[in-house]
Design a protein around this motif. Sequence first.
Motif, short mmCIF file in Angstrom:
data_model
loop_
_atom_site.label_atom_id
_atom_site.label_comp_id
_atom_site.label_asym_id
_atom_site.label_seq_id
_atom_site.Cartn_x
_atom_site.Cartn_y
_atom_site.Cartn_z
N GLY A 25 -73.31 -41.98 27.21
CA GLY A 25 -72.95 -40.69 27.79
C GLY A 25 -72.46 -40.79 29.22
N THR A 42 -70.73 -44.55 24.94
CA THR A 42 -71.30 -43.49 24.11
C THR A 42 -72.40 -44.10 23.26
N ARG A 64 -65.08 -35.35 33.51
CA ARG A 64 -66.31 -35.18 32.71
C ARG A 64 -66.12 -35.76 31.32
N LEU A 65 -67.20 -36.22 30.77
CA LEU A 65 -67.21 -36.72 29.40
C LEU A 65 -67.83 -35.64 28.52
N ARG A 66 -67.07 -35.21 27.53
CA ARG A 66 -67.54 -34.21 26.56
C ARG A 66 -67.40 -34.79 25.17
N GLY A 67 -68.51 -35.25 24.63
CA GLY A 67 -68.46 -35.88 23.31
C GLY A 67 -67.60 -37.12 23.35
N ARG A 68 -66.50 -37.09 22.62
CA ARG A 68 -65.58 -38.23 22.55
C ARG A 68 -64.30 -37.99 23.36
N GLN A 69 -64.38 -37.06 24.31
CA GLN A 69 -63.22 -36.76 25.14
C GLN A 69 -63.58 -36.82 26.61
N LEU A 71 -62.32 -35.38 30.31
CA LEU A 71 -61.55 -34.27 30.86
C LEU A 71 -61.03 -34.64 32.24
N GLY A 76 -58.14 -30.33 33.64
CA GLY A 76 -58.94 -30.16 32.43
C GLY A 76 -58.32 -30.68 31.15
N ARG A 78 -57.73 -32.92 28.06
CA ARG A 78 -58.73 -33.70 27.35
C ARG A 78 -58.07 -34.87 26.62
N ASP A 80 -58.86 -38.28 24.06
CA ASP A 80 -59.78 -38.97 23.15
C ASP A 80 -60.07 -40.36 23.71
#
Length: 123
Positions: A25, A42, A64-69, A71, A76, A78, A80
């Motif tokens: 994460g 991850t 920022r890391l959001r799941g598998r993306q 930003l 902003g 995104r 992969d």
Amino acid sequence: MTAATALDERTEEHDLLAADALAPGEMTGVRAGRWSVLLVRTAEGWHALNDRCPHAAARLSPGRLRGRQVLCPLHGARFDIASGRCAGAAYGAVRTFPLRVENGRVLVTLPARPPEMVETPLN
């Protein structure tokens, strides 16, 4: 760059950091020669991308890391972390790099040549 050019490109492997330096994460930006690399860990594993947004040339590592993306911190967008493709916008993809973890170290394979202007973050 054509697929043939990419396949023919000379590469070098770089030892970038200890595998326990990042928890799942987390992500960080590191330098390898003249390349700026975004390393992402991850729960599923590690990813390495060029640390440059193709839209505004900003570093992605402060984003920022959001799941598998990841930003972009500027606008902003995104991307992969596995493919580098932009999600939800018409921006180009972020270049990804082969990576492996061996003997507790994160090793990334990068082009032997210096990055071109379109591959270099402005900040």
